[in-house]
Design a protein around this motif. Structure first.
Motif, PDB file in Angstrom:
ATOM      1  N   SER A   7       0.742  -1.142  -0.130  1.00 41.63           N
ATOM      2  CA  SER A   7       0.172   0.023   0.068  1.00 41.63           C
ATOM      3  C   SER A   7       1.037   1.285   0.024  1.00 41.63           C
ATOM      4  N   ALA A   8       0.304   2.378  -0.246  1.00 44.15           N
ATOM      5  CA  ALA A   8       1.044   3.808  -0.302  1.00 44.15           C
ATOM      6  C   ALA A   8       1.658   4.035   1.160  1.00 44.15           C
ATOM      7  N   ARG A   9       0.642   3.724   2.046  1.00 44.93           N
ATOM      8  CA  ARG A   9       1.417   3.716   3.481  1.00 44.93           C
ATOM      9  C   ARG A   9       2.355   3.165   3.974  1.00 44.93           C
ATOM     10  N   GLU A  10       2.490   1.673   3.391  1.00 43.30           N
ATOM     11  CA  GLU A  10       3.642   0.989   3.731  1.00 43.30           C
ATOM     12  C   GLU A  10       4.791   1.378   2.952  1.00 43.30           C
ATOM     13  N   PHE A  33       6.433  11.819   8.872  1.00 42.56           N
ATOM     14  CA  PHE A  33       5.431  11.783   7.446  1.00 42.56           C
ATOM     15  C   PHE A  33       4.460  12.896   7.890  1.00 42.56           C
ATOM     16  N   GLU A  34       4.246  14.146   7.097  1.00 43.34           N
ATOM     17  CA  GLU A  34       3.364  14.647   7.492  1.00 43.34           C
ATOM     18  C   GLU A  34       2.494  15.011   6.167  1.00 43.34           C
ATOM     19  N   GLU A  35       1.195  14.276   6.323  1.00 45.52           N
ATOM     20  CA  GLU A  35       0.557  14.199   5.051  1.00 45.52           C
ATOM     21  C   GLU A  35      -0.172  15.668   4.644  1.00 45.52           C
ATOM     22  N   LEU A  36      -0.397  15.662   3.574  1.00 45.22           N
ATOM     23  CA  LEU A  36      -0.697  17.322   2.882  1.00 45.22           C
ATOM     24  C   LEU A  36      -1.626  16.720   1.577  1.00 45.22           C
ATOM     25  N   PHE A  37      -2.519  17.828   1.330  1.00 48.54           N
ATOM     26  CA  PHE A  37      -3.598  17.846   0.365  1.00 48.54           C
ATOM     27  C   PHE A  37      -4.358  16.482   0.619  1.00 48.54           C
ATOM     28  N   ALA A  38      -4.727  16.127   1.577  1.00 50.45           N
ATOM     29  CA  ALA A  38      -5.491  14.785   1.870  1.00 50.45           C
ATOM     30  C   ALA A  38      -6.976  15.360   1.694  1.00 50.45           C
ATOM     31  N   ASP A  39      -7.176  16.344   1.405  1.00 55.24           N
ATOM     32  CA  ASP A  39      -8.590  16.724   1.263  1.00 55.24           C
ATOM     33  C   ASP A  39      -9.155  16.728  -0.183  1.00 55.24           C
ATOM     34  N   VAL A  40      -7.989  16.648  -1.193  1.00 61.93           N
ATOM     35  CA  VAL A  40      -8.108  16.686  -2.553  1.00 61.93           C
ATOM     36  C   VAL A  40      -8.807  15.358  -2.897  1.00 61.93           C
ATOM     37  N   GLY A  41      -9.867  15.338  -3.600  1.00 63.26           N
ATOM     38  CA  GLY A  41     -10.639  14.055  -3.907  1.00 63.26           C
ATOM     39  C   GLY A  41     -11.024  13.962  -5.333  1.00 63.26           C
ATOM     40  N   TYR A  42     -11.638  12.861  -5.731  1.00 61.99           N
ATOM     41  CA  TYR A  42     -12.147  12.651  -7.130  1.00 61.99           C
ATOM     42  C   TYR A  42     -13.202  13.539  -7.492  1.00 61.99           C
ATOM     43  N   SER A  43     -13.428  13.704  -8.854  1.00 61.97           N
ATOM     44  CA  SER A  43     -14.503  14.496  -9.363  1.00 61.97           C
ATOM     45  C   SER A  43     -15.232  13.705 -10.228  1.00 61.97           C
ATOM     46  N   ASP A  44     -16.510  13.758 -10.260  1.00 63.55           N
ATOM     47  CA  ASP A  44     -17.381  12.743 -11.259  1.00 63.55           C
ATOM     48  C   ASP A  44     -18.223  13.844 -11.952  1.00 63.55           C
ATOM     49  N   HIS A  45     -17.530  14.895 -12.700  1.00 68.77           N
ATOM     50  CA  HIS A  45     -18.027  15.735 -13.613  1.00 68.77           C
ATOM     51  C   HIS A  45     -18.825  15.212 -14.901  1.00 68.77           C
ATOM     52  N   LYS A  72     -13.189   2.929   1.000  1.00 68.32           N
ATOM     53  CA  LYS A  72     -13.556   2.112   2.110  1.00 68.32           C
ATOM     54  C   LYS A  72     -12.450   1.241   2.189  1.00 68.32           C
ATOM     55  N   LYS A  73     -12.324   0.442   0.979  1.00 72.78           N
ATOM     56  CA  LYS A  73     -11.479  -0.751   0.980  1.00 72.78           C
ATOM     57  C   LYS A  73     -10.055  -0.358   1.510  1.00 72.78           C
ATOM     58  N   THR A  74      -9.519   0.842   0.875  1.00 73.05           N
ATOM     59  CA  THR A  74      -8.150   1.104   1.184  1.00 73.05           C
ATOM     60  C   THR A  74      -7.998   2.110   2.516  1.00 73.05           C
ATOM     61  N   GLY A  75      -9.188   2.935   2.746  1.00 70.72           N
ATOM     62  CA  GLY A  75      -9.018   3.941   4.001  1.00 70.72           C
ATOM     63  C   GLY A  75      -8.082   5.127   3.292  1.00 70.72           C
ATOM     64  N   GLU A  76      -8.183   5.243   2.153  1.00 63.98           N
ATOM     65  CA  GLU A  76      -7.443   6.499   1.320  1.00 63.98           C
ATOM     66  C   GLU A  76      -8.544   7.187   0.721  1.00 63.98           C
ATOM     67  N   GLY A  77      -8.151   8.703   0.379  1.00 68.10           N
ATOM     68  CA  GLY A  77      -9.200   9.393  -0.272  1.00 68.10           C
ATOM     69  C   GLY A  77      -8.904   9.465  -1.846  1.00 68.10           C
ATOM     70  N   GLU A  78      -7.773   8.848  -2.131  1.00 66.28           N
ATOM     71  CA  GLU A  78      -7.460   9.069  -3.602  1.00 66.28           C
ATOM     72  C   GLU A  78      -6.329   7.991  -4.044  1.00 66.28           C
ATOM     73  N   SER A  79      -5.909   7.915  -5.178  1.00 60.68           N
ATOM     74  CA  SER A  79      -4.861   6.854  -5.474  1.00 60.68           C
ATOM     75  C   SER A  79      -3.436   7.169  -5.346  1.00 60.68           C
ATOM     76  N   VAL A  80      -3.377   8.539  -4.753  1.00 61.93           N
ATOM     77  CA  VAL A  80      -2.292   8.717  -4.225  1.00 61.93           C
ATOM     78  C   VAL A  80      -2.147   9.452  -2.801  1.00 61.93           C
ATOM     79  N   ILE A  81      -1.089   9.421  -2.003  1.00 58.78           N
ATOM     80  CA  ILE A  81      -1.016  10.145  -0.891  1.00 58.78           C
ATOM     81  C   ILE A  81       0.165  10.860  -0.971  1.00 58.78           C
ATOM     82  N   THR A  82       0.352  12.207  -0.338  1.00 57.75           N
ATOM     83  CA  THR A  82       1.464  13.013  -0.574  1.00 57.75           C
ATOM     84  C   THR A  82       1.694  13.918   0.644  1.00 57.75           C
ATOM     85  N   PHE A 142      -6.241   1.192  -5.068  1.00 56.23           N
ATOM     86  CA  PHE A 142      -7.147   2.128  -5.181  1.00 56.23           C
ATOM     87  C   PHE A 142      -7.678   2.500  -6.687  1.00 56.23           C
ATOM     88  N   MET A 143      -8.623   1.557  -7.115  1.00 51.80           N
ATOM     89  CA  MET A 143      -9.069   1.717  -8.414  1.00 51.80           C
ATOM     90  C   MET A 143      -7.709   1.499  -9.352  1.00 51.80           C
TER      91      MET A 143
END
Lengths: 276, 259
Positions: free
Chosen positions: A52-55, A66-78, A97-107, A126-127
């Motif tokens: 996983s990204a966390r590992e 590690f200080e996570e940033l931009f965690a609030d940025v999510g997907y867009s279903d435009h 739900k499966k990964t516990g992450e908001g997106e396919s990358v953590i930064t 994550f997808m």
């Protein structure tokens, strides 16, 4: 694959999953504790299992930095995208739900042997690590932060490519991220790309291949087009090692193949050469 | 009686039609001169993506484009406009020349995608596209992109980073072909029409999404369509050439930054 391997693959041992991990390549049963201790690398055959990204971050960042940033940025279903099996929103929420992450990358920011860096890691779970607008936005913000604070940018890639459920704007993330990385390079700030299993499609055709240093884990899959698409186009069987890290090294597209447990020290050594 | 509205798949078919205007047709119809230059100075001269200097309505520019071709012979020579890495590297080499001599660039995008071949992978198709994106995002001369037919994924995108992106009325631009998307998400390639609808690949859709800057109407004849393209190119290049180059590059970054 020999018949007895197939047999082994199909054998179900009750409760086995709780205690053992089956190697994705040699199919050996490895005790979970040993698998974890070895950073999900098979002690028998050296297969680098997906993590996983966390590992990944835990393997690269100094403990507790590690200080996570931009965690609030999510997907867009435009596109309000729906396919045969339902709505994109439902799939992406299931991935959350499966990964516990908001997106396919953590930064975020971290230290590596005391060197302040911007660090990102993609999560294939994550997808399929697909590049959506949220993914592209986080990576671009990370690159811009690295530029503003003159920190090296280290990014571990794992992706099947663009996220087609976000249509053309997922394609545009390839430009956005590549442009931001270009600015980083112009300013003399190192960008290190780590290619892990798999790195293909639109991700390999953008930021993954643009490292000042491109590092691959052993035996991983790296390529642009899918093997089957190519075989159907050229009507030829491709060699077994096609699109492996070793194949890319041979053809000149990665700088080094580095085993997982040596990755951090290798990157730190390179950053030292670059004056960090 | 009003004509029945075209479906997304109808437009996909129009964009791919064999009798559609291709790069060489445009050059014959709108350029006073087109002088092709060859080769990436590394491996070879790709035929899927070609380029050269041109004069269009008296405006000097560098033209780059996918060379789909209009005859079977041309189709085969150019892999139906599917470029190899050498094509993208040639494009970068020519863009460097344009930058050096302050000549604006016009790209004609018309490809099913980058060529999926063994040698293409060996010579770094992914790296060539990635580098093209990074390179053209920072190019210090104006770039106008015209999507004339099929804007197929990364292979199109590699020459579609610009200051203005125009699209012909019946062109398409997509992250994946409708057939490819249907095969993966519908598990049935025959559901391409549904995928085309869902992906939003037509010019009005992309205009609404803010990904393109304008739509070029197609005329009743080839000449009329070509004339519309010429008019758009001349007017846009004149405008872009009046913008200081540092502003241009900053605005180009901001344009893609917002997507």
């Amino acid at each position: 694959m020999a018949w007895f391997e197939l047999q082994e693959k199909k054998t179900k041992i009750p409760g086995a999953k709780a205690l053992w991990t089956v190697c994705g390549r040699c199919r050996k049963y490895v005790p979970n504790a040993e698998w974890k201790k070895n950073s999900s690398v098979c002690p028998e055959c050296g297969y680098h299992g997906r993590i996983s990204a966390r590992e990944r971050i835990a393997l690269l960042a100094d403990e507790g930095t590690f200080e996570e940033l931009f965690a609030d940025v999510g997907y867009s279903d435009h596109l309000n995208f729906h396919d045969a099996s339902g709505a994109y929103v439902d799939k992406v929420e299931a991935a959350r739900k499966k990964t516990g992450e908001g997106e396919s990358v953590i930064t975020g920011k971290a230290a590596m042997e005391g060197i302040g860096v911007v660090l990102g890691a993609m999560d294939f779970a994550f997808m399929g690590g697909s590049l959506g607008t949220g993914t592209g936005e986080k990576i671009t913000r990370a690159a811009e932060l690295a530029l503003a604070e003159r920190r090296p940018f280290i990014l571990a890639c794992a992706s099947g490519g663009a996220r087609m459920q976000e249509g053309i704007r997922s394609l545009m993330q390839m430009v956005k991220t590549s442009a931001a990385i270009g600015r980083l390079k112009e300013a003399g700030i190192p960008y290190v790309s780590i290619l892990t299993d798999p790195t293909t499609g639109g991700v390999s055709a953008s930021y993954a291949m643009l490292g000042d240093i491109n590092i691959a884990e052993p035996k991983v899959l790296i390529g642009f087009a899918g093997r089957r698409v190519i075989e159907n186009t050229i009507h030829q069987k491709l060699p077994d090692d096609f699109q492996t890290a070793e194949y890319l090294l041979e053809h000149g597209f990665v700088d080094r193949i580095v085993p997982r447990n040596e990755m951090k020290s290798f990157i730190v050594k390179m950053l030292n050469y670059f004056g960090f | 009686m009003a004509a029945k509205a075209k479906s997304a798949m109808d437009i996909v078919k129009l964009a791919r039609a064999a009798d559609r205007l291709h790069l060489r047709d445009y050059m014959a119809l709108i350029a006073d001169d087109f002088t092709e230059l060859h080769g990436d100075r590394l491996v070879k001269d790709d035929r899927g993506l070609i380029g050269g200097f041109a004069s269009i309505g008296g405006v000097k520019c560098l033209v780059l484009g996918h060379n789909k071709g209009s005859t079977l012979e041309e189709n085969l020579e150019s892999n139906f406009g599917m470029a190899n890495p050498d094509g993208y590297r040639k494009a970068m080499r020519l863009m460097s020349l344009a930058e050096k001599f302050h000549v604006p660039v016009v790209t004609f995008v018309d490809t099913p995608g980058a060529y999926p071949g063994r040698e293409a992978e060996e010579r770094g198709q992914a790296e060539a596209i990635a580098k093209s994106l990074e390179f053209s995002a920072a190019l210090k001369t104006p770039i106008l992109v015209v999507i004339t037919g099929e804007g197929g994924s990364g292979g199109a995108l590699a020459i579609a980073v610009g200051d203005r992106i125009l699209m012909l009325e019946n062109a398409i631009y997509s992250v994946i072909s409708p057939e490819g998307c249907a095969g993966i998400l519908w598990r049935d390639g025959a559901k391409a029409a549904e995928a085309a609808e869902a992906l939003k690949v037509t010019a009005p859709d992309l205009d609404a999404l803010g990904v393109i800057d304008g739509i070029v109407p197609e005329g009743k004849t080839r000449e009329e369509t070509a004339a519309n393209v010429k008019k758009a190119i001349v007017a846009t290049l004149k405008h872009l050439s009046s913008i200081p180059v540092a502003d241009l590059v900053a605005r180009r970054y901001a344009k893609f930054r917002a997507m």
